[in-house]
Motif scaffolding. Sequence first.
Motif, PDB file in Angstrom:
ATOM      1  N   ALA A   3     -30.070 -60.135 -36.067  1.00 55.05           N
ATOM      2  CA  ALA A   3     -28.572 -59.319 -35.656  1.00 55.05           C
ATOM      3  C   ALA A   3     -28.357 -60.276 -33.951  1.00 55.05           C
ATOM      4  O   ALA A   3     -26.912 -60.409 -33.828  1.00 55.05           O
ATOM      5  CB  ALA A   3     -28.530 -57.901 -35.331  1.00 55.05           C
ATOM      6  N   ARG A   4     -29.468 -60.082 -32.908  1.00 51.19           N
ATOM      7  CA  ARG A   4     -28.648 -60.893 -31.885  1.00 51.19           C
ATOM      8  C   ARG A   4     -28.428 -63.027 -32.053  1.00 51.19           C
ATOM      9  O   ARG A   4     -27.201 -63.017 -31.660  1.00 51.19           O
ATOM     10  CB  ARG A   4     -30.811 -61.470 -30.949  1.00 51.19           C
ATOM     11  N   THR A   5     -28.393 -63.438 -32.552  1.00 47.68           N
ATOM     12  CA  THR A   5     -27.808 -64.490 -33.586  1.00 47.68           C
ATOM     13  C   THR A   5     -26.542 -63.807 -34.338  1.00 47.68           C
ATOM     14  O   THR A   5     -25.436 -65.597 -33.437  1.00 47.68           O
ATOM     15  CB  THR A   5     -29.194 -65.203 -34.548  1.00 47.68           C
ATOM     16  N   ILE A   6     -25.959 -62.998 -35.088  1.00 46.49           N
ATOM     17  CA  ILE A   6     -24.921 -62.861 -35.250  1.00 46.49           C
ATOM     18  C   ILE A   6     -23.935 -62.792 -34.373  1.00 46.49           C
ATOM     19  O   ILE A   6     -22.919 -63.441 -34.237  1.00 46.49           O
ATOM     20  CB  ILE A   6     -25.216 -61.562 -36.270  1.00 46.49           C
ATOM     21  N   VAL A   7     -24.796 -61.610 -33.650  1.00 48.98           N
ATOM     22  CA  VAL A   7     -23.612 -62.040 -32.040  1.00 48.98           C
ATOM     23  C   VAL A   7     -23.495 -62.775 -30.753  1.00 48.98           C
ATOM     24  O   VAL A   7     -22.321 -63.142 -30.052  1.00 48.98           O
ATOM     25  CB  VAL A   7     -24.467 -60.318 -31.336  1.00 48.98           C
ATOM     26  N   LYS A   8     -24.886 -63.264 -30.495  1.00 46.55           N
ATOM     27  CA  LYS A   8     -24.823 -64.650 -30.153  1.00 46.55           C
ATOM     28  C   LYS A   8     -23.669 -65.571 -30.567  1.00 46.55           C
ATOM     29  O   LYS A   8     -23.264 -66.624 -29.273  1.00 46.55           O
ATOM     30  CB  LYS A   8     -26.292 -65.843 -29.614  1.00 46.55           C
ATOM     31  N   ILE A   9     -24.034 -66.096 -31.914  1.00 48.37           N
ATOM     32  CA  ILE A   9     -22.404 -67.185 -31.843  1.00 48.37           C
ATOM     33  C   ILE A   9     -21.875 -66.934 -32.494  1.00 48.37           C
ATOM     34  O   ILE A   9     -20.843 -68.072 -32.380  1.00 48.37           O
ATOM     35  CB  ILE A   9     -23.884 -68.270 -33.175  1.00 48.37           C
ATOM     36  N   ARG A  10     -21.101 -65.515 -32.749  1.00 46.08           N
ATOM     37  CA  ARG A  10     -19.880 -64.988 -32.813  1.00 46.08           C
ATOM     38  C   ARG A  10     -19.287 -64.933 -34.212  1.00 46.08           C
ATOM     39  O   ARG A  10     -18.219 -65.243 -34.189  1.00 46.08           O
ATOM     40  CB  ARG A  10     -18.634 -64.977 -31.769  1.00 46.08           C
ATOM     41  N   ALA A  11     -20.910 -64.808 -34.629  1.00 49.34           N
ATOM     42  CA  ALA A  11     -20.375 -65.138 -36.658  1.00 49.34           C
ATOM     43  C   ALA A  11     -19.146 -64.514 -36.912  1.00 49.34           C
ATOM     44  O   ALA A  11     -18.013 -65.269 -37.736  1.00 49.34           O
ATOM     45  CB  ALA A  11     -21.399 -65.313 -37.063  1.00 49.34           C
ATOM     46  N   GLY A  12     -18.879 -63.197 -36.776  1.00 55.24           N
ATOM     47  CA  GLY A  12     -17.871 -62.629 -37.109  1.00 55.24           C
ATOM     48  C   GLY A  12     -16.206 -62.642 -37.011  1.00 55.24           C
ATOM     49  O   GLY A  12     -15.586 -63.576 -37.757  1.00 55.24           O
ATOM     50  N   ALA A  13     -16.377 -63.713 -35.767  1.00 54.22           N
ATOM     51  CA  ALA A  13     -15.033 -64.602 -35.174  1.00 54.22           C
ATOM     52  C   ALA A  13     -15.063 -66.111 -36.104  1.00 54.22           C
ATOM     53  O   ALA A  13     -13.457 -66.463 -36.092  1.00 54.22           O
ATOM     54  CB  ALA A  13     -15.267 -64.452 -33.749  1.00 54.22           C
ATOM     55  N   HIS A  14     -16.134 -66.841 -36.358  1.00 56.48           N
ATOM     56  CA  HIS A  14     -15.933 -68.179 -37.048  1.00 56.48           C
ATOM     57  C   HIS A  14     -15.325 -67.933 -38.787  1.00 56.48           C
ATOM     58  O   HIS A  14     -14.709 -68.402 -38.726  1.00 56.48           O
ATOM     59  CB  HIS A  14     -16.956 -68.695 -37.175  1.00 56.48           C
ATOM     60  N   LEU A  15     -15.763 -66.481 -38.684  1.00 57.30           N
ATOM     61  CA  LEU A  15     -14.983 -66.402 -40.551  1.00 57.30           C
ATOM     62  C   LEU A  15     -14.341 -65.415 -40.203  1.00 57.30           C
ATOM     63  O   LEU A  15     -13.743 -65.809 -41.498  1.00 57.30           O
ATOM     64  CB  LEU A  15     -16.560 -65.229 -40.777  1.00 57.30           C
ATOM     65  N   LYS A  16     -13.381 -65.173 -39.330  1.00 57.21           N
ATOM     66  CA  LYS A  16     -12.489 -64.035 -39.896  1.00 57.21           C
ATOM     67  C   LYS A  16     -11.882 -65.314 -40.694  1.00 57.21           C
ATOM     68  O   LYS A  16     -10.716 -64.428 -41.261  1.00 57.21           O
ATOM     69  CB  LYS A  16     -11.635 -63.665 -38.688  1.00 57.21           C
ATOM     70  N   PRO A  17     -11.032 -65.952 -39.821  1.00 54.68           N
ATOM     71  CA  PRO A  17     -10.146 -66.759 -40.643  1.00 54.68           C
ATOM     72  C   PRO A  17     -10.471 -67.033 -42.405  1.00 54.68           C
ATOM     73  O   PRO A  17      -9.660 -67.048 -43.059  1.00 54.68           O
ATOM     74  CB  PRO A  17     -10.091 -68.376 -40.427  1.00 54.68           C
ATOM     75  N   LEU A  18     -11.452 -67.131 -42.465  1.00 54.71           N
ATOM     76  CA  LEU A  18     -11.463 -67.094 -44.171  1.00 54.71           C
ATOM     77  C   LEU A  18     -11.542 -66.170 -44.840  1.00 54.71           C
ATOM     78  O   LEU A  18     -11.332 -66.126 -46.253  1.00 54.71           O
ATOM     79  CB  LEU A  18     -13.143 -67.491 -44.370  1.00 54.71           C
ATOM     80  N   THR A  19     -11.727 -65.374 -44.032  1.00 54.32           N
ATOM     81  CA  THR A  19     -11.075 -63.448 -45.361  1.00 54.32           C
ATOM     82  C   THR A  19      -9.715 -63.589 -45.717  1.00 54.32           C
ATOM     83  O   THR A  19      -9.430 -63.146 -46.671  1.00 54.32           O
ATOM     84  CB  THR A  19     -10.947 -62.289 -44.365  1.00 54.32           C
ATOM     85  N   ALA A  20      -9.040 -64.503 -45.444  1.00 54.58           N
ATOM     86  CA  ALA A  20      -7.986 -64.906 -45.628  1.00 54.58           C
ATOM     87  C   ALA A  20      -7.057 -65.614 -45.666  1.00 54.58           C
ATOM     88  O   ALA A  20      -6.144 -66.480 -46.129  1.00 54.58           O
ATOM     89  CB  ALA A  20      -6.405 -64.477 -43.975  1.00 54.58           C
ATOM     90  N   HIS A  21      -7.616 -66.507 -46.446  1.00 53.14           N
ATOM     91  CA  HIS A  21      -7.945 -67.579 -47.250  1.00 53.14           C
ATOM     92  C   HIS A  21      -7.311 -67.309 -48.786  1.00 53.14           C
ATOM     93  O   HIS A  21      -7.133 -66.362 -49.476  1.00 53.14           O
ATOM     94  CB  HIS A  21      -9.132 -68.123 -47.661  1.00 53.14           C
ATOM     95  N   VAL A  22      -6.239 -68.854 -48.656  1.00 53.07           N
ATOM     96  CA  VAL A  22      -5.784 -68.761 -50.137  1.00 53.07           C
ATOM     97  C   VAL A  22      -6.179 -68.143 -50.983  1.00 53.07           C
ATOM     98  O   VAL A  22      -6.226 -67.688 -52.588  1.00 53.07           O
ATOM     99  CB  VAL A  22      -5.268 -69.852 -50.020  1.00 53.07           C
TER     100      VAL A  22
END
Length: 181
Positions: A3-22
Motif C-alpha cells: 500500500a505504501r508503494t501504491i500511495v507513494k508513486i500515486r499509482a491510481g493517478a497514473h492509471l486513471k487515464p487508462l480507465t477511459a481508454h478506447v
Amino acid sequence: VEARTIVKIRAGAHLKPLTAHVDVDVSRRAKELRNRWKQVVANASTVKLSETKTKSQPSTKDVPAPSQRNQTKRTEPPQGTRGKAVELLITAMEDVEEEHRIDATVLERIAQDVEQGLHEHFGDNGKGYKAQLRTILFNLRDKQNPDFKRNLREGNVQPETLATLSPEGMASERKKRRNPT
C-alpha cells in the motif's frame, strides 16, 4: 504490491487515464486493477489504524524518518503561515468515518505537496496564496463535494495542481452541471 508503494508513486493517478481508454478491454482491466489497489490501500490504512488503537504508546517505527519521506522539493518543514496552511489542509482532508481513514503520514505528505504547489505558484504568502488556500479548504470541507476530497486523497488529483485549479474545477459534479460555463 505494498500500500505504501501504491500511495507513494500515486499509482491510481497514473492509471486513471487508462480507465477511459478506447479499447474496452484495456479500460476494464485498468478499472479492475485500480479497484484492487484501492482495496489494498484501504485495508492497510484500517490495519494501521487498529494497530495504533491497541498500542499504549505510538511506535516510531511506523512513521518514516524524514530522510525516507518524499522530500524532493523540501529541505525543512514549512514554518509560520505555511505550517498553519499544512495543518489546516490535514484537518480538512481527515475523514471521521472509520472505513475511509488513511495514514496520518500520507495526509501530511499530501498537505505538504499542496502547500508547496501554492508557495511555488504564488511565491510569498500574499493575497493570491491565501485566497487559493481558502478556496481549496472550502471545497475539501464541503459536505456536498466528497469527490474532491476523495480524488485528492486517492491520488486522482495531483496536489501540486491545486494551486492553479479554478473554483469551478474543484466544484462538485452537481454544481458543474447546474452552472455550466
